[in-house]
Write a protein that holds these residues in place. Structure first.
Motif, short mmCIF file in Angstrom:
data_model
loop_
_atom_site.label_atom_id
_atom_site.label_comp_id
_atom_site.label_asym_id
_atom_site.label_seq_id
_atom_site.Cartn_x
_atom_site.Cartn_y
_atom_site.Cartn_z
N ARG A 38 -8.61 2.44 6.34
CA ARG A 38 -7.69 2.02 7.41
C ARG A 38 -8.01 2.88 8.64
O ARG A 38 -7.68 4.07 8.67
CB ARG A 38 -6.24 2.22 6.99
CG ARG A 38 -5.23 1.89 8.07
CD ARG A 38 -3.81 1.93 7.59
NE ARG A 38 -3.46 3.22 7.03
CZ ARG A 38 -2.33 3.47 6.36
NH1 ARG A 38 -1.46 2.49 6.16
NH2 ARG A 38 -2.09 4.67 5.89
N LEU A 87 -10.50 1.67 -0.04
CA LEU A 87 -9.79 1.06 1.08
C LEU A 87 -10.00 1.96 2.29
O LEU A 87 -9.98 3.19 2.17
CB LEU A 87 -8.30 0.95 0.78
CG LEU A 87 -7.91 0.15 -0.46
CD1 LEU A 87 -6.41 0.23 -0.67
CD2 LEU A 87 -8.36 -1.28 -0.32
N ASN A 107 -5.40 0.12 12.04
CA ASN A 107 -4.18 0.28 11.24
C ASN A 107 -3.97 -0.82 10.20
O ASN A 107 -2.83 -1.13 9.84
CB ASN A 107 -2.95 0.42 12.13
CG ASN A 107 -2.99 1.71 12.91
OD1 ASN A 107 -3.28 2.77 12.37
ND2 ASN A 107 -2.74 1.62 14.20
N GLU A 108 -5.06 -1.43 9.72
CA GLU A 108 -4.99 -2.40 8.63
C GLU A 108 -5.97 -1.97 7.54
O GLU A 108 -7.09 -1.56 7.83
CB GLU A 108 -5.38 -3.80 9.11
CG GLU A 108 -4.40 -4.42 10.07
CD GLU A 108 -4.84 -5.82 10.49
OE1 GLU A 108 -5.57 -6.48 9.73
OE2 GLU A 108 -4.44 -6.24 11.58
N TRP A 109 -5.57 -2.09 6.29
CA TRP A 109 -6.44 -1.71 5.18
C TRP A 109 -7.56 -2.73 5.03
O TRP A 109 -7.30 -3.92 4.92
CB TRP A 109 -5.65 -1.60 3.87
CG TRP A 109 -4.76 -0.40 3.83
CD1 TRP A 109 -3.41 -0.39 3.98
CD2 TRP A 109 -5.17 0.95 3.62
NE1 TRP A 109 -2.95 0.90 3.88
CE2 TRP A 109 -4.01 1.74 3.65
CE3 TRP A 109 -6.40 1.58 3.41
CZ2 TRP A 109 -4.04 3.13 3.48
CZ3 TRP A 109 -6.43 2.95 3.25
CH2 TRP A 109 -5.26 3.71 3.28
N MET A 110 -8.80 -2.24 5.03
CA MET A 110 -9.97 -3.08 4.79
C MET A 110 -10.48 -2.77 3.39
O MET A 110 -10.50 -1.61 2.97
CB MET A 110 -11.07 -2.79 5.82
CG MET A 110 -10.65 -3.11 7.24
SD MET A 110 -11.94 -2.70 8.44
CE MET A 110 -11.84 -0.91 8.46
N ARG A 111 -10.94 -3.78 2.64
CA ARG A 111 -11.26 -3.64 1.23
C ARG A 111 -12.74 -3.80 0.89
O ARG A 111 -13.09 -3.73 -0.26
CB ARG A 111 -10.48 -4.67 0.41
CG ARG A 111 -9.01 -4.56 0.58
CD ARG A 111 -8.31 -5.69 -0.16
NE ARG A 111 -6.88 -5.56 -0.05
CZ ARG A 111 -6.12 -4.95 -0.93
NH1 ARG A 111 -6.65 -4.41 -1.99
NH2 ARG A 111 -4.83 -4.86 -0.75
N THR A 165 -7.44 4.55 11.92
CA THR A 165 -6.20 4.90 12.62
C THR A 165 -6.40 5.13 14.11
O THR A 165 -5.48 4.94 14.89
CB THR A 165 -5.56 6.15 11.99
OG1 THR A 165 -6.52 7.23 11.99
CG2 THR A 165 -5.11 5.86 10.56
N MET A 173 0.82 -1.19 0.00
CA MET A 173 0.00 0.00 0.00
C MET A 173 0.86 1.25 0.00
O MET A 173 0.36 2.33 -0.15
CB MET A 173 -0.92 -0.06 1.22
CG MET A 173 -1.92 1.04 1.33
SD MET A 173 -3.08 0.97 -0.03
CE MET A 173 -3.59 2.65 -0.06
N CYS A 181 -13.70 -3.89 13.74
CA CYS A 181 -12.80 -3.58 12.61
C CYS A 181 -11.36 -3.49 13.12
O CYS A 181 -11.11 -2.96 14.20
CB CYS A 181 -13.19 -2.26 11.96
SG CYS A 181 -14.83 -2.25 11.23
N ALA A 239 -9.65 7.82 10.06
CA ALA A 239 -9.20 6.77 9.15
C ALA A 239 -8.51 7.37 7.94
O ALA A 239 -8.65 8.56 7.65
CB ALA A 239 -10.40 5.93 8.70
N ASP A 240 -7.77 6.53 7.25
CA ASP A 240 -7.23 6.85 5.94
C ASP A 240 -8.15 6.21 4.91
O ASP A 240 -8.62 5.08 5.10
CB ASP A 240 -5.81 6.30 5.78
CG ASP A 240 -4.83 6.91 6.76
OD1 ASP A 240 -5.00 8.10 7.10
OD2 ASP A 240 -3.89 6.22 7.18
#
Length: 98
Positions: A51, A49, A23-27, A53, A1, A20, A64-65
């Motif tokens: 993420r 995506l 700090n992990e990307w969810m798709r 934070t 990423m 959820c 989130a990102d």
């Protein structure tokens, strides 16, 4: 990423996001630009995506990102103050870009 662009956002969830990962990307989220009728999309849809934070204490809101997964997506819309719904079988949250 690391080669993807992303923006920071505030997410107001319709349900508890504690399940959820942090700090992990969810798709599994979609942004729709058009109506949804009987779970059929009319208009553009883009997978994003997310993420998370950090979570805001005492609320379901999170920071989130957010990132589209393709360059052809409407990146220009992801400006401060822009809001949209996240969809995962139904609208589950409102995202506001910060």
């Amino acid at each position: 990423m690391s080669n993807k662009r992303f923006v920071e956002a505030l997410i107001k969830w319709d349900r508890d996001p504690s399940m959820c990962p942090l700090n992990e990307w969810m798709r599994d989220f979609v942004v729709t630009y058009g109506p949804i009728k009987e779970k059929t999309f009319y208009g553009d849809t883009w997978t994003v995506l997310v993420r998370i934070t950090r979570q805001m204490e005492g609320t379901w809101d999170t920071y989130a990102d957010i990132a589209f997964i393709v360059d052809e997506a409407p990146w220009e819309k992801l400006e401060s103050g822009y809001s949209f719904h996240l969809w995962a079988g139904r609208n589950i949250a409102v995202v506001t870009i910060i």
